[in-house]
Design a protein around this motif. Structure first.
Motif, mmCIF file in Angstrom:
data_model
loop_
_atom_site.group_PDB
_atom_site.id
_atom_site.type_symbol
_atom_site.label_atom_id
_atom_site.label_comp_id
_atom_site.label_asym_id
_atom_site.label_seq_id
_atom_site.Cartn_x
_atom_site.Cartn_y
_atom_site.Cartn_z
ATOM 1 N N ALA A 1 -3.680 2.602 -2.865
ATOM 2 C CA ALA A 1 -3.652 1.165 -3.141
ATOM 3 C C ALA A 1 -2.274 0.746 -3.655
ATOM 4 O O ALA A 1 -1.763 -0.338 -3.310
ATOM 5 N N ARG B 1 0.113 0.468 -0.850
ATOM 6 C CA ARG B 1 -0.132 -0.767 -0.099
ATOM 7 C C ARG B 1 0.514 -1.967 -0.794
ATOM 8 O O ARG B 1 1.152 -2.803 -0.155
ATOM 9 N N SER B 2 0.377 -2.033 -2.128
ATOM 10 C CA SER B 2 0.872 -3.199 -2.849
ATOM 11 C C SER B 2 2.375 -3.160 -3.101
ATOM 12 O O SER B 2 3.018 -4.221 -3.151
ATOM 13 N N GLY C 1 3.928 -1.755 1.021
ATOM 14 C CA GLY C 1 3.412 -2.364 2.246
ATOM 15 C C GLY C 1 2.884 -1.348 3.241
ATOM 16 O O GLY C 1 2.849 -1.617 4.450
ATOM 17 N N GLU D 1 -0.195 0.837 4.717
ATOM 18 C CA GLU D 1 -1.657 0.828 4.824
ATOM 19 C C GLU D 1 -2.107 2.109 5.526
ATOM 20 O O GLU D 1 -1.639 2.421 6.618
#
Length: 654
Positions: free
Chosen positions: A23, A26-27, A30, A32
């Motif tokens: 996570a 992802r934050s 960027g 995924e």
């Protein structure tokens, strides 16, 4: 088809450290990822980005920043995070809190005790001040002849806080084996216990300590721990001697010396088939970042959880266990036999200490299967979420037994790595299912491949385990190997530029890994690696023995089997008395775990034309490989001997 034994629920996956890291990627980046395999592929395709993310995610503190992630990329000689200065011990005490103890300890003689973070810090500061008074500075060596006790942990952390280099041997090692290790690194200070207890028996070590002292001319002081007898005095030992009580009373605040990322942290030992044990040097920064990744993202250890691995100070799993402090876990230390007073002793510990993650060896689990102990039925293991297995391959029957007799909903993390990296090549993850006989995944940031005899990467068939890109915890060098020749020969000779570890593995289509044992002739007993040359030195020193050969079939069928073959002087026979004498010599000089399972008399040792003992081919023959595939008779001095080993293999199979 491999049986599915366990699968993580969605709730469990979302509660893992690895899920939180994904996570965060992802934050902040960027990135995924749909599953573990996607993360792994990214981690090896962009190895610098991956390790930079680990640095940032775990907020590694450095007094000086790094200039780049990977200064030199080639192997050996990769240079990680050049410019950075930091200290391993500083990162340990970042986790200090009063909600959970730093460690829990129990031994055969001592009931469960705890040490708070404040107590641990005070003891480390005092012993570090003692070492400073003894003249220990960054780069000096401090060695321990100590069991798995709190004092060993304190001495290590005190040493590392100064930038000194730690090395340890378990006191069940005989003095010749210890001297072979410590003499190479010329230590300034020895930390030693008066003795230890194992299997209900006391073993004094005064004579061994005196022999070690006499063999180490670099030694300037000994710190003496009265462990076996709290009232013991350091009798017949060379001075100066500092008592442990005196060391703990030395005033001083903990001061962590900032050292370069690649400054040595400790020396571990792993042996080839010839010469002295290899003194493997690993760095403060490399171990720090490797263990943060491994213990948090792979073993899923959380702050305050109770982390246990049954180990001695002579096995790298002790070093990994100590690393549990880096993520704020409470580490659980046990000193003694896993079978005394019975095979339930460690599971009683799991119950009383509230162990969350229980680590052990595959050999212990297979021995447990043959005992009367049924941990799940006899003990409260409600807090147990994970079981770790390493040291040798755990057979499918062992996997099944864990789920049948220990806990049906436990996560079994079978792992494999080595002393050489003090970590894992292939590991567990709570994001993936557990299949019988199979290690779940290749570790993040570790470009593991299986190479066939032509050097091609293969999936679904057996090959050599190689690592195609550098890892931060790979050795920075071997001690006394100035041109790096021994280092290169140990890992990079067969596949230049790629690390060959010496394991036969199969990587399957889903990324799982099965290990089939050592592809070289290194002895691997209960996770402790030792070169055959060390056994030869002991056995061939006996007047009755002219020559010898030893092979270790570790991991086959879930148990280690190590036969020793001896050539006796003319007129002698291998009777019970001589067998006992040979085993006793090995037990005394090396350790109990290196005593062979069987001893056979043979007329001669098979050798190549150049005189090398035929260890690997004999191992293959003993595993059932046809002679034509295992050895070329034309390259041997005495090919007629091979039929003896074929017969022994057949007899063992029946």
């Amino acid at each position: 088809m491999t049986n599915l034994l366990w699968s993580p629920s969605r709730d469990l996956q979302e509660a893992t450290n690895l899920w939180a890291y994904m996570a965060w990627l992802r934050s902040t980046r960027g990135l995924e990822f749909a599953n573990y395999d996607d993360v792994w592929r990214w981690s090896v395709a962009h190895v610098e980005d991956f390790w930079a993310s680990i640095w940032d995610y775990f907020q590694i503190q450095a007094s000086r920043p790094y200039s780049q992630v990977l200064g030199e990329r080639h192997m050996p000689g990769a240079q990680w995070f050049p410019g950075a200065h930091m200290n391993y011990v500083e990162h340990v005490f970042r986790q200090a809190n009063e909600q959970h103890p730093a460690l829990v300890f129990q031994s055969e003689r001592q009931a469960l005790t705890m040490l708070s973070w404040a107590e641990l810090r005070a003891q480390v500061a005092a012993v570090a001040a003692t070492l400073r008074e003894l003249g220990v500075e960054a780069g000096d060596r401090v060695v321990g002849y100590v069991p798995n006790i709190p004092q060993a942990l304190v001495a290590f952390l005190a040493s590392a806080s100064l930038g000194a280099i730690w090395s340890s041997c378990s006191p069940d090692f005989g003095s010749p084996s210890v001297i072979d290790r410590f003499r190479q690194i010329e230590p300034k200070v020895l930390v030693a216990v008066d003795g230890y207890s194992y299997g209900g028996k006391a073993h004094e070590r005064y004579t061994a300590i005196a022999e070690i002292q006499a063999a180490l001319p670099s030694l300037q002081a000994t710190i003496f721990i009265p462990y076996l007898d709290p009232q013991a005095a350091p009798k017949d030992l060379q001075g100066p001697i500092v008592s442990w009580a005196s060391a703990l009373n030395t005033a001083g605040e903990l001061q962590c010396v900032a050292v370069p990322f690649d400054h040595p942290l400790w020396v571990l030992y792993s042996s080839g088939t010839t010469g002295l044990p290899k003194p493997i040097v690993q760095s403060q920064g490399g171990i720090l970042i490797q263990h943060l990744k491994e213990l948090s993202l792979h073993l899923d250890l959380k702050r305050g959880e109770r982390f246990f691995w049954f180990s001695t100070t002579g096995w790298m799993m002790w070093n990994l266990l100590v690393g549990g402090l880096l993520v704020g876990s409470t580490i659980v230390l046990y000193d003694g036999s896993p079978g005394h007073p019975d095979m339930g002793v460690l599971w009683k510990l799991a119950e009383t200490a509230g162990i969350t993650f229980f680590g052990t060896s595959a050999g212990y689990l297979t021995a447990l299967m043959k005992s009367e102990v049924r941990p799940g039925a006899q003990y409260n293991l409600s807090r147990l979420k994970g079981i770790g297995s390493t040291g040798s391959p755990l057979p499918p029957e062992g996997f099944a037994w864990v789920y049948e007799q220990i806990k049906a909903d436990v996560w079994l993390a079978s792992i494999s790595g080595g002393t050489d990296i003090c970590g894992c090549f292939v590991a567990g993850t709570p994001l993936l299912p557990v299949y019988s006989g199979e290690i779940q995944c290749r570790a993040l940031g570790v470009d593991v491949q299986a190479l066939d005899s032509d050097g091609n990467h293969v999936i679904g068939s057996m090959g050599e385990l190689v690592v195609a890109q550098p890892m931060p915890s790979m050795p920075i060098y071997f001690w006394n190997d100035p041109d790096g020749r021994r280092y290169r020969e140990s890992y990079f000779e067969l596949y230049p530029g790629k690390w060959r570890h010496g394991d036969w593995i199969v990587i399957n289509e889903r990324g799982g890994v099965v290990i089939y044992g050592r592809s070289d002739s290194t002895i691997n007993r209960q996770g402790v690696r030792m070169g055959s040359s060390e056994i030869y030195r002991v056995v061939e020193a006996l007047p009755e023995v002219l020559d010898s050969l030893v092979v270790d079939l570790e991991g086959l069928g879930g148990t280690s089997y190590m036969p020793l073959f001896v050539v006796l002087r003319p007129g002698l026979t291998l009777d019970a008395e001589l067998t006992t004498k040979i085993k006793g010599a090995i037990r005394s000089a090396l350790s109990p775990r290196h005593v062979p399972d069987a001893i056979f008399a043979i007329p001669d040792v098979p050798r190549t034309l150049s005189g090398k003992k035929l260890e690997v081919p004999i191992k293959k023959i003993m595993m059932g490989m046809p002679v034509a595939q295992a050895a070329n008779p034309d390259s041997l001095k005495n090919p007629e001997l091979l039929s003896l080993f074929v017969q022994l293999a057949q007899n063992r199979a029946t």
